[in-house]
Scaffold this motif. Structure first.
Motif, PDB file in Angstrom:
ATOM      1  N   SER A 206       0.859  -1.183   0.000  1.00 47.40           N
ATOM      2  CA  SER A 206       0.000   0.000   0.000  1.00 47.40           C
ATOM      3  C   SER A 206       0.893   1.230   0.000  1.00 47.40           C
ATOM      4  O   SER A 206       2.071   1.175   0.358  1.00 47.40           O
ATOM      5  CB  SER A 206      -0.915   0.005   1.221  1.00 47.40           C
ATOM      6  OG  SER A 206      -0.146   0.078   2.413  1.00 47.40           O
ATOM      7  N   VAL A 207       0.339   2.356  -0.396  1.00 41.86           N
ATOM      8  CA  VAL A 207       1.142   3.571  -0.511  1.00 41.86           C
ATOM      9  C   VAL A 207       0.229   4.790  -0.406  1.00 41.86           C
ATOM     10  O   VAL A 207      -0.933   4.750  -0.818  1.00 41.86           O
ATOM     11  CB  VAL A 207       1.919   3.599  -1.853  1.00 41.86           C
ATOM     12  CG1 VAL A 207       0.966   3.628  -3.036  1.00 41.86           C
ATOM     13  CG2 VAL A 207       2.873   4.778  -1.913  1.00 41.86           C
ATOM     14  N   LYS A 208       0.764   5.846   0.181  1.00 42.78           N
ATOM     15  CA  LYS A 208       0.045   7.116   0.228  1.00 42.78           C
ATOM     16  C   LYS A 208       0.599   8.000  -0.883  1.00 42.78           C
ATOM     17  O   LYS A 208       1.817   8.178  -1.005  1.00 42.78           O
ATOM     18  CB  LYS A 208       0.224   7.803   1.576  1.00 42.78           C
ATOM     19  CG  LYS A 208      -0.560   9.116   1.705  1.00 42.78           C
ATOM     20  CD  LYS A 208      -0.260   9.816   3.030  1.00 42.78           C
ATOM     21  CE  LYS A 208      -0.819   9.048   4.201  1.00 42.78           C
ATOM     22  NZ  LYS A 208      -0.619   9.772   5.484  1.00 42.78           N
ATOM     23  N   ALA A 209      -0.274   8.559  -1.705  1.00 42.11           N
ATOM     24  CA  ALA A 209       0.185   9.352  -2.845  1.00 42.11           C
ATOM     25  C   ALA A 209      -0.764  10.507  -3.113  1.00 42.11           C
ATOM     26  O   ALA A 209      -1.953  10.441  -2.798  1.00 42.11           O
ATOM     27  CB  ALA A 209       0.308   8.480  -4.087  1.00 42.11           C
ATOM     28  N   ILE A 210      -0.219  11.548  -3.709  1.00 46.62           N
ATOM     29  CA  ILE A 210      -1.005  12.677  -4.198  1.00 46.62           C
ATOM     30  C   ILE A 210      -0.996  12.608  -5.717  1.00 46.62           C
ATOM     31  O   ILE A 210       0.073  12.526  -6.336  1.00 46.62           O
ATOM     32  CB  ILE A 210      -0.431  14.021  -3.722  1.00 46.62           C
ATOM     33  CG1 ILE A 210      -0.480  14.118  -2.201  1.00 46.62           C
ATOM     34  CG2 ILE A 210      -1.193  15.182  -4.352  1.00 46.62           C
ATOM     35  CD1 ILE A 210       0.205  15.354  -1.640  1.00 46.62           C
ATOM     36  N   VAL A 211      -2.170  12.633  -6.315  1.00 45.23           N
ATOM     37  CA  VAL A 211      -2.302  12.568  -7.766  1.00 45.23           C
ATOM     38  C   VAL A 211      -2.976  13.846  -8.253  1.00 45.23           C
ATOM     39  O   VAL A 211      -3.987  14.275  -7.697  1.00 45.23           O
ATOM     40  CB  VAL A 211      -3.132  11.341  -8.190  1.00 45.23           C
ATOM     41  CG1 VAL A 211      -3.353  11.338  -9.695  1.00 45.23           C
ATOM     42  CG2 VAL A 211      -2.457  10.058  -7.741  1.00 45.23           C
ATOM     43  N   GLU A 212      -2.388  14.458  -9.270  1.00 47.09           N
ATOM     44  CA  GLU A 212      -2.971  15.672  -9.837  1.00 47.09           C
ATOM     45  C   GLU A 212      -3.033  15.524 -11.349  1.00 47.09           C
ATOM     46  O   GLU A 212      -2.086  15.034 -11.976  1.00 47.09           O
ATOM     47  CB  GLU A 212      -2.151  16.899  -9.467  1.00 47.09           C
ATOM     48  CG  GLU A 212      -2.771  18.202  -9.940  1.00 47.09           C
ATOM     49  CD  GLU A 212      -2.073  19.422  -9.365  1.00 47.09           C
ATOM     50  OE1 GLU A 212      -2.602  20.531  -9.558  1.00 47.09           O
ATOM     51  OE2 GLU A 212      -1.017  19.251  -8.746  1.00 47.09           O
ATOM     52  N   ALA A 213      -4.142  15.937 -11.936  1.00 50.59           N
ATOM     53  CA  ALA A 213      -4.318  15.795 -13.377  1.00 50.59           C
ATOM     54  C   ALA A 213      -4.779  17.095 -14.005  1.00 50.59           C
ATOM     55  O   ALA A 213      -5.542  17.863 -13.408  1.00 50.59           O
ATOM     56  CB  ALA A 213      -5.331  14.695 -13.675  1.00 50.59           C
TER      57      ALA A 213
END
Length: 334
Positions: free
Chosen positions: A78-85
């Motif tokens: 599992s991983v914590k991530a910030i995604v921006e598009a």
């Protein structure tokens, strides 16, 4: 690319990547629900890809436009991530943000996604030369599992000041005695370093008498030198503003630059038409260009000028610092 950021309680490492994904929209004749995958992207030790659904079918059976998803492809991590598009907009010839998300991706095929249009007509605003261009950034956050407490060196040095442990010099100020440590004072002030560790007479004197400073001012300055903090305004006597003027003088005398700026800011925080003359005098005497500039701006403001220049402190200013008065006159055009 990675960088490390620190908070009061933990250390966080950020790995990030930015990608451009082009979808040949006009040449794609996939059935509704079929997907186009981007190449695999490696960020922060995890594998990712962008999934485009060019023709999305709504619950009513009608076409609803296009959807995009970012997929986390690791099977067991599992991983914590910030995604921006963002999308390239044809009509505005600019990049239009379509959302930023902070998400914990738990298992393989965990997705985060967004629909950037609900109607095919609107989708065409993002079709340029037959293609839809998606810009996507992924930032993976690695939280440290070991919490780092905030620095408490000021607390420990303050305790050292309050005790008599290791003291090797004392100061007599108007009959009051203050004990201190040569090494601490020398580390904080180049003036004390020259006096206490250099070739001056004070270097061998166990007790030094100081003049032109009050016991209250010296005590507060000494506390700041050990803890890098000032007491609250309510602990500075009946007139905190007067104390800050005295502290400013002491900071200038002992080359305590940070304390000097703090005092200048405190004087500015309490500025008024009645105090601006005194504040300008302090700025002139102790070389505080930032305070001087702000005070002059305050004086030349239409709502303050006529009242400020008639105060006694401002009139006295002209005798000691004619250059400041000349600068004020230049600013108001007189």
């Amino acid at each position: 690319m990675s960088k490390r950021t620190r908070t009061a309680g933990e250390v966080t490492t950020v790995d990030s990547a930015a990608v451009e994904f082009k979808v040949d929209y006009e040449q794609t004749n996939l059935p509704a629900g079929e997907v186009i995958h981007s190449n695999t992207i490696s960020v922060g030790g995890h594998m990712w890809r962008i999934n485009c659904y060019p023709h999305v079918m709504g619950s009513s059976g009608c076409m609803r436009g296009v959807s995009m998803m970012v997929e986390h492809m690791n099977e067991s991590q599992s991983v914590k991530a910030i995604v921006e598009a963002s999308l390239l907009n044809k009509s505005e010839n600019s990049i239009a943000s379509k959302g930023s998300f902070l998400c914990v991706f738990n298992i393989r095929f965990d997705n985060i996604g967004w629909s950037f249009s609900l109607e095919d007509e609107a989708v065409l605003n993002y079709v340029i030369d037959g293609q839809i261009t998606v810009f996507c950034s992924i930032m993976v956050l690695h939280d440290s599992s070991i919490l780092v407490p905030p620095s408490d060196i000021g607390k420990h040095l303050g305790t050292l000041l309050d005790s008599s442990d290791g003291v090797d010099v004392s100061f007599i100020v108007d009959g009051e005695t203050f004990h201190a440590h040569r090494a601490v004072l020398a580390a904080r002030s180049p003036v004390f370093r020259a006096e206490l560790l250099g070739s001056m007479a004070e270097a061998t004197m166990p007790s030094i008498t100081l003049h032109d400073i009050s016991p209250a001012t010296f005590g507060v300055m000494l506390q700041f030198m050990y803890t890098d903090a000032l007491p609250g305004d309510d602990e500075l006597g009946d007139s905190p503003t007067e104390m800050f003027k005295h502290l400013l003088a002491a900071a200038d005398r002992y080359a305590l630059d940070r304390l000097k700026i703090i005092c200048a800011q405190k004087l500015w925080d309490n500025i008024s038409v009645d105090t601006v003359g005194d504040a300008l005098a302090c700025a002139g005497i102790y070389n505080c260009p930032g305070l001087k500039s702000k005070c002059i701006e305050f004086v030349v403001a239409d709502k303050n000028f006529k009242r400020a220049v008639l105060t006694e402190s401002f009139m006295l200013l002209g005798q000691k610092f004619p250059s400041i008065i000349a600068e004020v006159r230049k600013r108001v055009g007189t």
